[in-house]
Design an enzyme around this catalytic site. Structure first.
Site, PDB file in Angstrom:
ATOM      1  N   ASP A  67       0.723  -1.348   0.065  1.00 44.07           N
ATOM      2  CA  ASP A  67      -0.013  -0.367  -0.052  1.00 44.07           C
ATOM      3  C   ASP A  67       0.874   1.055  -0.050  1.00 44.07           C
ATOM      4  OD1 ASP A  67       0.979  -0.448   2.608  1.00 44.07           O
ATOM      5  OD2 ASP A  67      -0.925  -0.640   3.390  1.00 44.07           O
ATOM      6  N   ASN A 136      -7.074  -1.828  14.412  1.00 47.99           N
ATOM      7  CA  ASN A 136      -8.611  -2.074  14.154  1.00 47.99           C
ATOM      8  C   ASN A 136      -8.797  -3.201  13.292  1.00 47.99           C
ATOM      9  OD1 ASN A 136      -7.543  -1.075  11.734  1.00 47.99           O
ATOM     10  ND2 ASN A 136      -9.123   0.513  11.451  1.00 47.99           N
ATOM     11  N   HIS A 138      -7.088  -3.839  10.389  1.00 49.01           N
ATOM     12  CA  HIS A 138      -6.790  -3.742   9.022  1.00 49.01           C
ATOM     13  C   HIS A 138      -5.616  -4.586   8.560  1.00 49.01           C
ATOM     14  CE1 HIS A 138      -4.493   0.091   9.728  1.00 49.01           C
ATOM     15  NE2 HIS A 138      -3.646  -0.479   9.228  1.00 49.01           N
TER      16      HIS A 138
END
Ligand code: GLP
Length: 248
Positions: A67, A136, A138
Site C-alpha cells: 500500500d 482495528n 486492517h
C-alpha cells in the site's frame, strides 16, 4: 494455523529473517509482498544484517508493496516508498526494476490501481506475503467495512488508523485521509503469509482476528482461511490468546 510466540521481538525478527533467507535459497527469484509500519522494521534490519554478512542476496528477488498513502510525494519522509528505501532497499542488492510500490502521487488514482492490479496479475502469485495488522484489524490498508474489495483500490482511512499512524507524522492533521492498497484477493492469493505482530496494543485485535468470528469488520480474521500462514507474535501481542498458544 501455525502460531509461534516469542519472548522478545529480537528473537522473532531473527526467526522471520532466517525463514525468509531459507525461502530465497530455495527460490532465488522469490516474489515477496512487502509490508510497512513499525512492526517489520526490526525484521528488515535483520535482513540487511544478513545481506551485509554475505549470507543473503536479493539480486533476483522481486518485491510488491501492499500500500501507499495518497497525496504524499514519493520523496516525503513518511511515504511508504521512502520507508522502504530507508529501512531496506538502500541497503540490499535488490534490482530497482524488481521493486513495485503503488504510486500515491499520480493524478488518476483509479488508473494507478488498475496498473498495480495488472502488475500483480502478471506476477501470477506472490510466493511470500509479509503482513502486519492495524489495531482495528486492517491488513494492508483494507479497513473494516461491511464489504471488502478484492483488487487494488483507493480507500478512505478510518480515524483509528489515522490516529495510530499519526505517531509517524509531525502533526496528526498531516496524516493523509486516503490510501491505495492491495485488496484481499491478492493478499489471500499469496502462496505463503508471514504474519507479524508486536506489543500489547495488538493483543486484543490478535485475539479477535485469530480466535474470533471471520468478519469483514475485522479484515485480519480472513487470514484464518489461508492455507499456509505462519503467525509470529511476541508474548505481549499473544497475551490474550486462549487456545492458540505454542511458545518457542
Ligand atoms: C500500516 C500499514 C499496515 C500495517 C499497519 C500496522 O499503516 N498500512 O500494512 O500492518 O498499519 O502498522 P504498525 O506496524 O506500525 O503497527
Amino acid at each position: 494455523m501455525n502460531v509461534k510466540i516469542f519472548e522478545k521481538a529480537e528473537q522473532l525478527n531473527q526467526y522471520a529473517a532466517t525463514f525468509i533467507t531459507q525461502q530465497i535459497k530455495i527460490k532465488p527469484n522469490l516474489k515477496m509482498g512487502m509490508a510497512t509500519g513499525r512492526t517489520p522494521i526490526g525484521l528488515y534490519e535483520e535482513l540487511v544484517r544478513q545481506h551485509i554478512a554475505g549470507a543473503l542476496s536479493f539480486s533476483q528477488v522481486s518485491m510488491y508493496n501492499l500500500d501507499e498513502y495518497i497525496g504524499l510525494p514519493r520523496q516525503h519522509d513518511q511515504s511508504f516508498y521512502s520507508f522502504m528505501k530507508r529501512h531496506l532497499i538502500n541497503h540490499i542488492d535488490v534490482k530497482r526494476h524488481n521493486l513495485h510500490i503503488p504510486n500515491g502521487s499520480v493524478a488518476n488514482m483509479n488508473e494507478e490501481a488498475d496498473r498495480y492490479d495488472k502488475l500483480l496479475l502478471q506476477a501470477e502469485q506472490l510466493d511470500l506475503q509479509i503482513l502486519g495488522i492495524g489495531t482495528n484489524g486492517h491488513i494492508g490498508f483494507n479497513e473494516p467495512d461491511q464489504k471488502l474489495i478484492g483488487g487494488t483500490h483507493v480507500v478512505e482511512l478510518t480515524n483509528e488508523t489515522k490516529w495510530a499512524n499519526s505517531k509517524d507524522f509531525e502533526k496528526a492533521e498531516d496524516v493523509p485521509s486516503y490510501a491505495i492498497t492491495m485488496g484481499l484477493r491478492d493478499i489471500m492469493r499469496s502462496k505463503k503469509i508471514l504474519f507479524i505482530a508486536l506489543g500489547k496494543e495488538k493483543a486484543e485485535i490478535i485475539q479477535e482476528a485469530f480466535e474470533g468470528n471471520i468478519s469483514t469488520w475485522c479484515p485480519g480474521s480472513l487470514l484464518q482461511l489461508h492455507p499456509d500462514i505462519m503467525v509470529l507474535l511476541d508474548k505481549e501481542a499473544a497475551s490474550l490468546l486462549t487456545y492458540n498458544k505454542s511458545p518457542c
